[in-house]
Write a protein that holds these residues in place. Structure first.
Motif, PDB file in Angstrom:
ATOM      1  N   SER A  46       0.591  -1.395  -0.245  1.00 34.88           N
ATOM      2  CA  SER A  46      -0.020  -0.236  -0.489  1.00 34.88           C
ATOM      3  C   SER A  46       0.546   1.672  -0.521  1.00 34.88           C
ATOM      4  N   GLU A  84      -5.643  -0.327  -1.718  1.00 32.91           N
ATOM      5  CA  GLU A  84      -5.979  -0.253  -0.515  1.00 32.91           C
ATOM      6  C   GLU A  84      -5.834  -2.131  -0.389  1.00 32.91           C
ATOM      7  N   LYS A 139      -4.296   0.080   4.294  1.00 33.49           N
ATOM      8  CA  LYS A 139      -4.714   1.464   3.751  1.00 33.49           C
ATOM      9  C   LYS A 139      -3.959   2.925   4.406  1.00 33.49           C
TER      10      LYS A 139
END
Length: 389
Positions: free
Chosen positions: A323, A339, A355
């Motif tokens: 991420s 994500e 995230k």
């Protein structure tokens, strides 16, 4: 000479299995950390075993099956259960307490519920029981979402997990703020470092503390495709020795050890893994995986051997690194912000959600989530020599 019986449950969690204990059921001398506890768990698992089989114990002679768990009602008002994990060495008299087992985490909530360690008011007769776990090895919070049916934990279902033979009920596991609380997520301050190892070319490496300290390398720089299965590496003694040497130098650069000699006493952490862009391959079960089904390949070693699937804690590290643009994991996955990521491993694929955000120059991840499953394999007593009590 007599044997004593200790209440225990043998459970599968994710792609691992281990012996679970309630703290109160252990002999008094093993209810506290120390040599007595370690000696007991070594005997339970059947280590050290110079034959490498753990025939005289509950271990399965692999890093995935040489595991122990101790649970107790949490000492923290805002958590339900305290979870302590011990990775038992197979051929050495050593229990490594330096990290978590993400796979067995999937079984912690179920065991805690059945042992009465979770307030009954929080457990629905039907629906999802949310169990807040304090992971005592790494001082982190994990939340397990355990399905309940007619007041009992639901273990069977149709959720399929690559690396596990039979389907079971899905357990969502959330790793809250998985970065190492004692320092930066990236211990060197860099997303990519140069790792120098005598006799080797200079490697690109991403060092990350998320889920478990992990060293990520490029498959191509190691001379691999990234699609390797266990036999390609575990059958090569020189390759395993090479990986251990690289891991030791990486641990030193991460600040986890002060000298290379210390790496032998820290087998569980850090993990070492290598990544490669997505490509078609055949998993260990014979399943054909198309390049379009995954974002990248990841292969990881645990306790000196290539893992048959993927360690849950390493999956947290993979999801976190994927991420964050610029890491080797993110680069292998295509380089874009994301994500979630689905990666290929020897047994198939796994999707992990994460995230990340950058705040004042430091990367942070609120939580990483993945679906696993768990099942009780056997309940009763484990027997060990009475002298260990």
């Amino acid at each position: 000479m007599k044997q004593m019986k200790i209440p225990a449950t043998y459970m599968r969690g994710g792609t691992s299995k281990g012996v679970f204990f309630a703290l109160k059921d252990l002999p008094l001398n093993a209810q506290q950390p120390g040599p007595a506890r370690d000696a007991l768990l070594l005997r339970v698992i059947g280590s050290p075993d110079p034959y490498g089989k753990q025939t005289d114990g509950m271990g399965g002679a692999t890093s995935s099956t040489s595991k122990t768990v101790i649970l107790d009602k949490s000492q923290r008002d805002d958590h339900d259960v305290d979870y302590l994990f011990g990775q038992v060495a197979i051929d050495k008299p050593f229990v490594d307490w330096s990290g978590n087992c993400g796979n067995l985490t999937a079984a912690v909530g179920a065991f805690a519920i059945t042992q009465g360690l979770v307030d009954s008011a929080k457990i629905p007769d039907n629906g999802i029981a949310v169990v807040k776990i304090w992971q005592a090895n790494i001082n982190k919070t994990i939340i397990a979402h355990v399905p309940m049916v007619d007041g009992e934990v639901q273990e069977l279902g149709d959720f399929e997990l690559d690396g596990v033979t039979f389907p079971a009920a899905e357990v969502l596991v959330e790793f809250v703020d998985p970065a190492d609380g004692e320092g930066d997520m990236f211990p060197t301050g860099n997303l990519v470092d140069k790792l120098e190892v005598p006799g080797e070319p200079v490697f690109d490496a991403t060092f990350i503390n998320a889920g478990i300290p992990t060293i990520f390398l490029k498959a191509e720089q190691l001379g691999y495709e990234g699609t390797e299965l266990q036999e390609a590496i575990n059958g090569d003694a020189a390759a395993l020795e090479r990986f251990e040497t690289i891991r030791a130098h990486g641990a030193l650069q991460m600040g986890l050890i002060q000298s290379l000699d210390e790496a032998a006493g820290r087998q569980h952490t850090p993990k070492i893994a290598f990544v490669a862009p997505a490509k078609a391959y055949t998993s260990s079960s014979g399943k054909q995986i198309a390049a379009e089904e995954i974002d990248l390949h990841v292969r990881a070693l645990s306790m000196g051997k290539l893992h048959h699937a993927m360690m849950g804690t390493a999956a947290v590290a993979i999801g976190t690194a994927a991420s964050i643009p610029g890491t080797l994991v993110n680069q292998a996955a295509g380089g874009q912000a994301r994500e979630s990521v689905r990666f290929g491993h020897p047994s198939g694929t796994l999707k992990v959600g994460a995230k990340a955000s950058e705040q004042e120059g430091r990367w942070q991840v609120e939580k990483v989530s993945m679906s696993r499953s768990a099942r009780v394999l056997m309940q009763g007593w484990v027997c060990v020599p009475e002298s260990l009590g």
